[in-house]
Enzyme design. Sequence first.
Site, mmCIF file in Angstrom:
data_model
loop_
_atom_site.group_PDB
_atom_site.id
_atom_site.type_symbol
_atom_site.label_atom_id
_atom_site.label_comp_id
_atom_site.label_asym_id
_atom_site.label_seq_id
_atom_site.Cartn_x
_atom_site.Cartn_y
_atom_site.Cartn_z
ATOM 1 N N HIS A 1 1.227 0.361 -10.103
ATOM 2 C CA HIS A 1 0.260 -0.476 -9.387
ATOM 3 C C HIS A 1 -0.165 -1.663 -10.256
ATOM 4 O O HIS A 1 -1.360 -1.967 -10.417
ATOM 5 C CB HIS A 1 -0.969 0.329 -8.965
ATOM 6 C CG HIS A 1 -1.686 -0.270 -7.789
ATOM 7 N ND1 HIS A 1 -2.247 0.479 -6.786
ATOM 8 C CD2 HIS A 1 -1.927 -1.571 -7.444
ATOM 9 C CE1 HIS A 1 -2.808 -0.312 -5.885
ATOM 10 N NE2 HIS A 1 -2.620 -1.567 -6.270
ATOM 11 N N ARG B 1 0.846 -1.186 0.000
ATOM 12 C CA ARG B 1 0.000 0.000 0.000
ATOM 13 C C ARG B 1 0.885 1.242 0.000
ATOM 14 O O ARG B 1 1.895 1.295 0.703
ATOM 15 C CB ARG B 1 -0.926 0.024 1.225
ATOM 16 C CG ARG B 1 -2.005 -1.043 1.201
ATOM 17 C CD ARG B 1 -3.069 -0.741 0.164
ATOM 18 N NE ARG B 1 -4.130 -1.746 0.135
ATOM 19 C CZ ARG B 1 -4.170 -2.768 -0.686
ATOM 20 N NH1 ARG B 1 -3.184 -2.966 -1.549
ATOM 21 N NH2 ARG B 1 -5.175 -3.624 -0.663
ATOM 22 N N GLU C 1 -3.264 7.686 -6.397
ATOM 23 C CA GLU C 1 -3.156 6.991 -7.690
ATOM 24 C C GLU C 1 -4.354 7.324 -8.567
ATOM 25 O O GLU C 1 -5.503 7.221 -8.083
ATOM 26 C CB GLU C 1 -3.075 5.479 -7.461
ATOM 27 C CG GLU C 1 -1.839 5.063 -6.687
ATOM 28 C CD GLU C 1 -1.851 3.607 -6.275
ATOM 29 O OE1 GLU C 1 -0.788 3.079 -5.939
ATOM 30 O OE2 GLU C 1 -2.947 2.991 -6.275
#
Length: 323
Positions: free
Chosen positions: A290, A240, A269
Amino acid sequence: MTATHRIVFLDRDSVIANVRRPAFAHTWTEHDATRAGEAVARLRDARATIAITNKVPLSADDLAQLPDLKLIAVAATGTNIIDLAAATRRGIVVTNIRNYAVHTLPEHTFALILALRRQLVAYRADIEAGLWQKSERFCLFGHPVSDLAGSRLGLLGYGVLGKATARIAQAFGMEVIVHNRSPLPDAAADGVREASFDEVLETSDVVSLHLPLTEQTRNMISAKEMIRMKRNALLINTARGGLVDEVALADALRSGLIAGAGVDVLVTEPPPADNVLPNLRLPNFILTPHSAWASTQAMQTLADQLIDNIEAWAAGAPRNVVT
């Protein structure tokens, strides 16, 4: 007569897989993407009883405007986008996806580790600059390359993904030590050793994070933690974004406080233009968008589990329940 559920998928394009339709009476509406401010209108207009969301948040105020909503099926593991307390108060069940990235994320973790330990980014830059072509020897030196065998991996967090990462590390001949919030009765059988947070930070050649983001773990790796790491250590975060202080990490890499870092997640993000990490151009830093979770196989597993969760709830036997 069986009631017809009204299902709205708020961000269908976030799951690149075949999403089958549930095997019960329903209507299905999907949107490629949904901005936060659009979610209530889309769910309310459809009188949705089931909302599917990957990253579209639903706040307490949002839920208060959705009296028909009975289930929020989160198409991800993290549920911080949902006000869980508000959902509980309103009797809305929240489910999530579990253990679908057991291969893809640990493999991505080691892709980052290997690229950094073998100096792949630095040597590629040298070749692009013509340095090997001008070398007086058959090979090009200049960046120290280190083996994984015989080195120590320190894991912060030891759930399913931490365990899978440990198994890969052991195959490379690494020693694995683990700091976890709860005791690890199977540590010895797994061939790992429990260690304090301090020992993981101070003695590991690679520190890899496999923790959820909570108020207790937010910025758990900041400047004061990186100062305590070995100068030749790598920091890997595929968990995370909020676990690591991003500005402190950039400073540590620029100053040589740690040897390198591989990051797949950021606090915001997609990142804003002024985020320090996407703008960091260093050979000892790798940032991926990601994507550690997103293998073709993992996405299909996620999609299948998403509908399994919805069908189980509709059948009166909910699974993977968060609230």
